[in-house]
Design a protein around this motif. Structure first.
Motif, mmCIF file in Angstrom:
data_model
loop_
_atom_site.group_PDB
_atom_site.id
_atom_site.type_symbol
_atom_site.label_atom_id
_atom_site.label_comp_id
_atom_site.label_asym_id
_atom_site.label_seq_id
_atom_site.Cartn_x
_atom_site.Cartn_y
_atom_site.Cartn_z
ATOM 1 N N VAL A 518 0.834 -1.206 0.000
ATOM 2 C CA VAL A 518 0.000 0.000 0.000
ATOM 3 C C VAL A 518 0.865 1.250 0.000
ATOM 4 C CG1 VAL A 518 -1.540 1.388 1.456
ATOM 5 C CG2 VAL A 518 -2.089 -0.990 0.993
ATOM 6 N N TYR A 519 1.905 1.271 0.829
ATOM 7 C CA TYR A 519 2.827 2.407 0.795
ATOM 8 C C TYR A 519 3.430 2.575 -0.601
ATOM 9 C CZ TYR A 519 3.126 3.158 5.912
ATOM 10 O OH TYR A 519 2.868 3.467 7.226
ATOM 11 N N ALA A 520 3.823 1.467 -1.218
ATOM 12 C CA ALA A 520 4.436 1.545 -2.544
ATOM 13 C C ALA A 520 3.459 2.085 -3.575
ATOM 14 C CB ALA A 520 4.950 0.163 -2.947
ATOM 15 N N ILE A 521 2.209 1.639 -3.522
ATOM 16 C CA ILE A 521 1.190 2.140 -4.455
ATOM 17 C C ILE A 521 1.007 3.643 -4.281
ATOM 18 C CG2 ILE A 521 -1.305 2.116 -4.903
ATOM 19 C CD1 ILE A 521 -1.154 -0.946 -4.281
ATOM 20 N N ALA A 522 0.976 4.103 -3.038
ATOM 21 C CA ALA A 522 0.798 5.530 -2.788
ATOM 22 C C ALA A 522 2.003 6.338 -3.273
ATOM 23 C CB ALA A 522 0.562 5.770 -1.302
ATOM 24 N N GLU A 523 3.206 5.797 -3.080
ATOM 25 C CA GLU A 523 4.390 6.482 -3.602
ATOM 26 C C GLU A 523 4.331 6.589 -5.129
ATOM 27 O OE1 GLU A 523 6.816 8.093 -2.307
ATOM 28 O OE2 GLU A 523 7.217 7.390 -0.268
ATOM 29 N N ARG A 524 3.888 5.523 -5.765
ATOM 30 C CA ARG A 524 3.766 5.565 -7.229
ATOM 31 C C ARG A 524 2.692 6.565 -7.647
ATOM 32 N NH1 ARG A 524 6.117 6.041 -11.804
ATOM 33 N NH2 ARG A 524 5.086 4.993 -13.565
ATOM 34 N N ALA A 525 1.595 6.615 -6.919
ATOM 35 C CA ALA A 525 0.549 7.588 -7.231
ATOM 36 C C ALA A 525 1.089 9.005 -7.165
ATOM 37 C CB ALA A 525 -0.625 7.422 -6.266
ATOM 38 N N ALA A 526 1.911 9.294 -6.148
ATOM 39 C CA ALA A 526 2.497 10.627 -6.033
ATOM 40 C C ALA A 526 3.335 10.963 -7.257
ATOM 41 C CB ALA A 526 3.333 10.707 -4.757
ATOM 42 N N GLU A 527 4.112 9.992 -7.728
ATOM 43 C CA GLU A 527 4.907 10.216 -8.937
ATOM 44 C C GLU A 527 4.011 10.496 -10.141
ATOM 45 O OE1 GLU A 527 8.666 7.271 -7.773
ATOM 46 O OE2 GLU A 527 7.222 6.662 -9.310
ATOM 47 N N LEU A 528 2.967 9.688 -10.305
ATOM 48 C CA LEU A 528 2.081 9.838 -11.457
ATOM 49 C C LEU A 528 1.329 11.163 -11.433
ATOM 50 C CD1 LEU A 528 0.658 6.197 -11.535
ATOM 51 C CD2 LEU A 528 2.192 7.219 -13.234
ATOM 52 N N LEU A 529 1.079 11.696 -10.222
ATOM 53 C CA LEU A 529 0.342 12.948 -10.092
ATOM 54 C C LEU A 529 1.257 14.170 -10.089
ATOM 55 C CD1 LEU A 529 -2.346 11.860 -7.481
ATOM 56 C CD2 LEU A 529 -2.600 12.111 -9.956
ATOM 57 N N GLY A 530 2.540 13.947 -10.320
ATOM 58 C CA GLY A 530 3.450 15.062 -10.507
ATOM 59 C C GLY A 530 4.056 15.636 -9.258
ATOM 60 N N ALA A 531 4.092 14.867 -8.169
ATOM 61 C CA ALA A 531 4.733 15.347 -6.946
ATOM 62 C C ALA A 531 6.232 15.514 -7.181
ATOM 63 C CB ALA A 531 4.490 14.364 -5.805
ATOM 64 N N PRO A 532 6.877 16.433 -6.456
ATOM 65 C CA PRO A 532 8.331 16.588 -6.592
ATOM 66 C C PRO A 532 9.050 15.276 -6.324
ATOM 67 C CG PRO A 532 7.414 18.412 -5.334
ATOM 68 C CD PRO A 532 6.304 17.415 -5.511
ATOM 69 N N ALA A 533 10.125 15.037 -7.031
ATOM 70 C CA ALA A 533 10.890 13.806 -6.862
ATOM 71 C C ALA A 533 11.440 13.722 -5.449
ATOM 72 C CB ALA A 533 12.029 13.754 -7.871
ATOM 73 N N VAL A 534 11.484 12.484 -4.935
ATOM 74 C CA VAL A 534 12.021 12.250 -3.597
ATOM 75 C C VAL A 534 13.537 12.311 -3.658
ATOM 76 C CG1 VAL A 534 12.198 10.596 -1.695
ATOM 77 C CG2 VAL A 534 10.043 10.836 -2.964
ATOM 78 N N VAL A 535 14.125 13.125 -2.813
ATOM 79 C CA VAL A 535 15.582 13.274 -2.763
ATOM 80 C C VAL A 535 16.040 12.923 -1.364
ATOM 81 C CG1 VAL A 535 17.528 14.843 -3.011
ATOM 82 C CG2 VAL A 535 15.533 15.076 -4.517
ATOM 83 N N ARG A 536 17.026 12.014 -1.281
ATOM 84 C CA ARG A 536 17.592 11.653 0.025
ATOM 85 C C ARG A 536 19.101 11.764 -0.032
ATOM 86 N NH1 ARG A 536 13.754 7.170 0.797
ATOM 87 N NH2 ARG A 536 15.337 5.603 0.485
#
Length: 536
Positions: A518-536
């Protein structure tokens, strides 16, 4: 990091419009709230039906925070209180299906097991029409989520929002499971989220060990939401049940929900993201007129989008509660979450991956019907098996147009003979474990059942003992075919402006606890909806 309550209270009255409105402040909703609001030019509202999960001092309530208290949350104010509709297959029993009703959702009330399943689970999604979804994608997303105690490698992630640890002081029952599995010739695996998911291993927990040695929950609210609550473009409203989606023509334009007991309409300029889970996401869609048109019309709901697949394809893993033995001596205080070790192995029906799973319980684990038949008082413990490669499929259906009426939730446990056959085999393996030297010093006598069972006895025991792993999924499956309610890009078919980003979209249930995917699906949704890229 405690959950701070004050920013939630500050936004008890949301604005009239936001760019994004997220419905459901659970595991997936907290991810989307974090990722979408990372763009300061985008406004985000997160709507949660339940409370914040924090007390007057702003810190998480003790029962949510402490890993050893999670069972007390089931049936509490933080649980939706849903039940499965009885069938003769389970002896007419009513089986509770806990769902979190609090910020963090089920990640705030569950047993905190972190298990990602077999790569073939996700390759199957892509092969069956969820184009672009496969094991490689999911592994990347899992690594983005994780802050694994062992550090980053090709399989595991470090520095992510969700802390993952193993027990620092495993319970004797957990130790016995590891040693007994080795005696039976089953593999001992360092990390079931690594290259192999077969064998016995110390459990991964979405939790951390506190200075006093107790284990503390690391929910989505703690990992994703608490660190960003001060963002001025992110508003969170709690105690705000969603009533329906607002549909203007061919577009979902907002959400009707309760605020301080009154119905309000909050508009969504860019769109609505549904993260209410595999029961409440289809429930809300159907209440809004999105679903099987004939069924909705029969309840007096105006059909807006005819999508018969909404609410269909419901799946959950069947669990046997449990195989219990009397201990020779007191077992001491509960450690960790009451477990600590798990086992994955193959039945004679297994395919590419192990299909059976078991975990230890530092106390009794049995249904009311079994407790009435067996004396489980005193110092007892259990090893509880279940089936991760289950085939039975059910549904979620409305009983009424009234949002306050719980839906008909039907997993159809044991409808497929395959599932019953595999579970019968699981009982024999647990009896084999109880017969090993590792358990000899712990067990005075097996209790429920009292020993190895005949086929007929095993079937009776299973029908009286089968319950849920709490792994609800599949009710708005993604796929490329016209029958799939959701596209592989997580957009709802037939209407614009709404996306689904929770366990509803899983085409088939993976062979694992569903929190990690579920966490992974939500992370993918954020990418598909144009959220800023995750930077670590």
């Amino acid at each position: 990091m405690p959950i701070v309550a004050s920013p939630v209270a500050e936004y008890a009255s949301p604005r009239a419009e936001y760019d994004w409105v997220i419905v459901g402040g659970g595991s997936a909703g907290c991810v989307l709230a974090n990722r979408l609001s990372a763009d300061p030019d985008v406004s985000v509202l997160l709507i949660e039906a339940g409370p914040s999960g924090a007390g007057p001092d702003g810190t998480a309530v003790e029962a949510i925070d402490r890993a050893d208290s999670w069972v007390s949350l089931l049936g509490s104010e933080h649980d939706w209180g849903y039940t499965y509709t009885p069938t003769p297959l389970v002896d007419g029993r009513t089986i509770p299906i806990p769902r979190g009703r609090v910020l963090g959702g089920s990640s705030a009330i569950n047993a905190m097991l972190w298990y990602r399943g077999h790569p073939s689970d996700y390759d199957r999604w892509g092969a069956e029409g969820a184009t672009g979804w496969d094991a490689a994608l999911m592994t990347r997303l899992f690594r983005t989520v994780e802050d694994w105690e062992g550090g980053a490698d090709a399989w595991r992630g470090a520095g992510g929002p969700i802390r993952i640890e193993r027990s620092r002081n495993p319970h004797p029952i957990a130790v016995a499971l590891m040693q007994g599995s080795a005696e039976l010739g089953l593999p001992i695996t360092d990390d079931l989220n690594g290259p192999s998911n077969e064998g016995a291993a110390w459990t991964n927990f979405s939790a951390t060990t506190a200075p006093d040695g107790s284990m503390r929950r690391w929910s989505a609210a703690r990992g994703y939401l608490a660190p960003v609550l001060s963002r001025p473009n992110l508003h969170v409203v709690v105690d705000s049940p969603a009533l329906s989606l607002e549909i203007d023509g061919t577009r979902v334009s907002g959400v009707r929900h309760l605020v301080n007991g009154a119905s309000v309409l909050t508009r969504a300029g860019r769109g609505v993201v549904m993260t209410a889970g595999a029961i409440d996401t289809p429930r809300l869609l159907m209440l809004s007129g999105i679903g099987d048109a004939d069924a909705l019309g029969a309840l007096g709901i105006r059909p807006r989008v005819d999508l018969p697949g909404v609410g269909a394809n419901y799946q959950d893993h069947p669990l046997i509660e449990g195989v219990t033995a009397r201990a020779r001596a007191p077992l001491g205080l509960v450690r960790d979450n009451g477990g600590g070790a798990m086992l994955n192995w193959r039945s004679s029906l297994a395919g590419a991956a192990p299909d059976l799973h078991a975990f230890v319980v530092q106390g009794p684990h049995a249904t009311a019907e079994v407790r009435a038949e067996y004396d489980l008082t005193g110092d007892v413990f259990a090893v509880s098996p279940g089936l991760m490669d289950s085939r039975s499929v059910g549904h979620v259906r409305l009983r009424s147009a009234d949002p306050g009426v719980a839906p008909d939730i039907q997993p159809n446990f044991l409808a497929e003979r395959h599932d019953l056959d595999a579970l019968v085999e699981s009982l024999d393996t647990i009896q084999d474990l109880f017969g090993t030297r590792a358990f000899a010093d712990l067990i005075e006598a097996p209790l429920a059942p009292a020993g190895r069972l005949s086929r007929r006895e095993a079937e009776r025991y299973i029908r009286r003992s089968v319950s849920t792993f709490f792994h609800a999924c599949g009710t708005a499956r993604m796929g490329s075919d016209d029958e799939a309610p959701v596209t592989p890009e997580l957009a709802l078919r037939g209407v614009d402006g709404v996306w689904i980003a929770d366990a509803s979209v899983m085409p088939t249930i993976p062979t694992c606890n569903t929190l990690a995917p579920v966490y992974a699906i939500a992370e993918r949704a954020a990418e598909l909806l144009g959220a800023p890229a995750v930077v670590r």
